[in-house]
Scaffold this motif. Structure first.
Motif, PDB file in Angstrom:
ATOM      1  N   TRP A 269       0.874  -1.248   0.001  1.00 13.99           N
ATOM      2  CA  TRP A 269       0.026  -0.007   0.011  1.00 13.99           C
ATOM      3  C   TRP A 269       0.856   1.269  -0.052  1.00 13.99           C
ATOM      4  N   LEU A 294     -11.577   1.316   1.709  1.00 13.41           N
ATOM      5  CA  LEU A 294     -10.385   1.829   1.490  1.00 13.41           C
ATOM      6  C   LEU A 294     -10.034   3.250   1.854  1.00 13.41           C
ATOM      7  N   LYS A 297      -6.886   3.644   4.192  1.00 16.12           N
ATOM      8  CA  LYS A 297      -5.594   3.584   3.510  1.00 16.12           C
ATOM      9  C   LYS A 297      -5.166   4.984   2.905  1.00 16.12           C
ATOM     10  N   TRP A 300      -4.118   5.164  -0.810  1.00 15.25           N
ATOM     11  CA  TRP A 300      -5.305   5.183  -1.602  1.00 15.25           C
ATOM     12  C   TRP A 300      -5.980   6.592  -1.569  1.00 15.25           C
TER      13      TRP A 300
END
Length: 343
Positions: A269, A294, A297, A300
């Protein structure tokens, strides 16, 4: 590194874990040799045969009437006009709330026996009880039958003949044509309005993608899937739908450090921003993390396409029929038309 089985599983599950009746007939005629599909005559009595993509000629004294298939295959065969012939399915079919998975299409999930609803689950007892006459599934890698567990296939395969259709390293239109040919051999009428309407919609959707690319040039598209630990970027040189999108002119990210099978690149990630993209196609299967999952994250959230809200759902295992695949193309065309350069 995963072993070969795990790599195959990740490559498609984790990430990647297509006119009229005359036109359709012409396409099908080009699919293979004369004996690739021999429909039984009249009411289905008489010999039947079909040569699958392993090169295996499957033959029976009569057209099979009790077919068990991977759920997405069953849905595609229904789109081509089969119905009562489908008695059992395997693969993700129902969600936790009881509703049908997207790949089930128009399949009546309450009207078939579900032999397994997750990867690795296939009830041998239920399968035998169905008295199957034919097993049908995808083939992403040579001789690997999709969702037929390796550890039990020696007991599963002797119970009925099997057909495998190649669903990787060829453009999406190829497996669509092959499943149409199989459906016809099993009794489907490919000149039926339902089928020709699906083909016309598919052709129009493909042209819409071409026109969207021309109208909004330079849009870079990345197809991907998220898991808790890894971010998978799919390879358009292997994934059949992405290969076809590329043929239509879509500029798709090509990963550079591929895992076994060449289906994807697995990124940490922390490295999720490796490939610039203006539009993200995000695996929409229940086995993958969705956009709402997500948000925790940070990398992201920092992707330009995510910041611009240019993320579109992606059916990473398409339904290989014209009716099943047309919406994918329509959604792609809309997403490309509406996207802005952000990378």
């Amino acid at each position: 590194m995963p072993d070969a089985l795990s790599a195959r599983r990740l490559s498609r599950r984790g990430l990647l874990a297509a006119g009229g009746a005359a036109t359709l007939a012409t396409l099908l005629a080009a699919c293979g040799t004369d004996d690739a599909a021999k429909p039984a005559a009249g009411n289905g009595n008489g010999p039947w045969s079909f040569t699958d993509d392993r090169g295996t000629k499957v033959a029976a004294a009569a057209r099979p009437t009790r077919v068990v298939a991977f759920t997405g295959v069953a849905a595609a065969l229904i789109d081509f006009g089969l119905d009562k012939q489908l008695v059992g399915v395997f693969g993700e079919t129902k969600r936790a709330d009881g509703t049908a998975e997207p790949q089930a299409g128009d399949l009546n999930v309450e009207g078939v026996e579900i032999l397994g609803n997750v990867w690795g689950e296939f009830s041998l007892e239920k399968y035998a009880a169905l008295r199957p006459e034919l097993l049908v599934t995808h083939m992403y890698d040579p001789d690997a039958l999709w969702y037929v567990p390796d550890e039990s296939k020696a007991k599963i395969l002797p119970l009925a003949p099997s057909v495998a259709i190649t669903t990787a390293r060829v453009p999406m239109t190829k497996p669509i044509e092959r499943y149409a040919a199989l459906a016809e051999s099993l009794g489907a009428d490919l000149s039926a309005k339902k089928v020709t309407d699906g083909k016309a919609r598919f052709d129009a959707a493909a042209e819409a993608v071409r026109q969207a690319v021309k109208a909004n040039p330079g849009i870079k598209v990345m197809a991907c899937s998220g898991s808790p630990d890894l971010f998978y970027v799919s390879n358009p040189k292997v994934s059949t739908d992405l290969m076809y999108f590329a043929e239509l002119g879509v500029d798709i990210v090509v990963p550079t450090k591929l895992e076994a099978g060449d289906y994807f690149e697995a990124l940490s990630w922390e490295s999720a921003g490796k490939f610039p993209a203006d539009l993200i196609l995000l695996d929409n299967r229940s086995t993958a993390l969705q956009a709402k999952d997500l948000t925790a994250k940070p990398t992201w959230q920092q992707l330009p396409a995510v910041r611009a809200n240019q993320v579109s759902p992606w059916d990473a295992v398409p339904r290989f029929s014209y009716a099943g695949s047309a919406p994918l193309l329509e959604n792609l065309a809309t997403a490309i038309r509406n996207a802005k350069k952000v990378s």
